[in-house]
Write an enzyme that holds these catalytic residues in place. Sequence first.
Site, short mmCIF file in Angstrom:
data_model
loop_
_atom_site.label_atom_id
_atom_site.label_comp_id
_atom_site.label_asym_id
_atom_site.label_seq_id
_atom_site.Cartn_x
_atom_site.Cartn_y
_atom_site.Cartn_z
CB ILE A 151 1.67 2.27 5.27
CG1 ILE A 151 -0.07 2.28 5.04
CG2 ILE A 151 2.71 0.46 6.34
CD1 ILE A 151 0.60 1.51 3.85
CG ASP A 152 5.14 6.66 7.24
OD1 ASP A 152 4.82 6.61 8.56
OD2 ASP A 152 6.53 6.27 7.52
CE LYS A 153 -0.27 13.40 1.94
NZ LYS A 153 -0.41 14.93 2.31
CB THR A 155 4.65 3.83 2.73
OG1 THR A 155 6.52 4.75 2.86
CG2 THR A 155 4.96 2.30 2.74
NE ARG A 254 10.14 8.17 5.17
CZ ARG A 254 9.53 8.78 5.39
NH1 ARG A 254 8.37 8.70 6.46
NH2 ARG A 254 9.31 10.05 4.77
#
Length: 345
Positions: A151-153, A155, A254
């Site tokens: 998962i993104d930084k 998130t 997103r």
Amino acid sequence: MQEDTTPGMESDDLYEHHRFVATDGQEPLRVDKFLMNFIENATRNKIQQAAKAGNVLVNDVVVKPNYKVKPKDVVRIVLSYPPAENLLVAEDIPIDIVYEDDEVIVVNKPAGMVVHPGHGNYSGTLVNGLIHHVENLPTNSNERPGLVHRIDKDTSGLLVVAKTEFAMAHLSKQFFDRTTERLYYALVWGHIEEDEGTIEGNIGRSFKNRLQMDVFPDGEHGKHAVTHFKVLERLTYVTLVQCKLETGRTHQIRAHFKHIGHTLFNDERYGGDAILKGTTFTKYKQFVDNCFKVLPRQALHAKTLGFTHPKTGEFMQFDSEVPADIEACLAKWRTYSENSKFEEN
């Protein structure tokens, strides 16, 4: 990016630091500008220096900075030392472990923590902490110990990590076959009319901004992506939604929500850190700024994760609480919405 000036260095002696393949729709573009679009925090001067030193290759041939990139060109940056992300260092970093046994670890990742080392983030990542916590984690094809998804930084939320080669293969197949369950909470700009819906559209790297993903018609560019959503709460100018991922593409939620006109709240990369809905009153602008301050990142949380245990065959489901920063932001919007109703009456 650092310049490599080692004279007479053959390409076989160099290490690949970056590799990009130009899409079918790539218009002719100088290779230094092309790389600027891909690499965060890289200056054009540094890229030009690297090209002049012979460190930029296109289709395995050294090129100058003014080389025009064409569709399907393979652009590589090679240097005389290995990438820092390959030199993994174990670090004693606190990890919020929700569950652990001999095969798997389920982690609740905080916002702001990078999952694995990469350009500009070589320490303090979840992987650095994991290899301190567990010796001999299996590696995937990208040499990322234990990881079967990410998962993104900015998130927050749940991740499952494989502790054995068997678990890695088993979990990877589940993600490929789409048999895992992943539910996210997202706060998005705007009033979503329908109570539930599905967003479909191929996701691929944007032609305009290479740090963003974009949505394309099927067959043109990118990979097939499906996001199901359900409205949980409407709060005047924003909506809280639950998202169920059918596929797991980079920046899927997103990009999909921006595509339908409901960019994630305070998502800087996708333009959600501007006031996209609401009034022109100064008081409202101050209110939104205060919301951005309590939630200084995109409003996205990986809340629920379900998968079949590699050894027992049992379907396991984990749920995490909505983080304090998202809750604080929601509380502000709830108060604003209540006051708005009161003023209308």
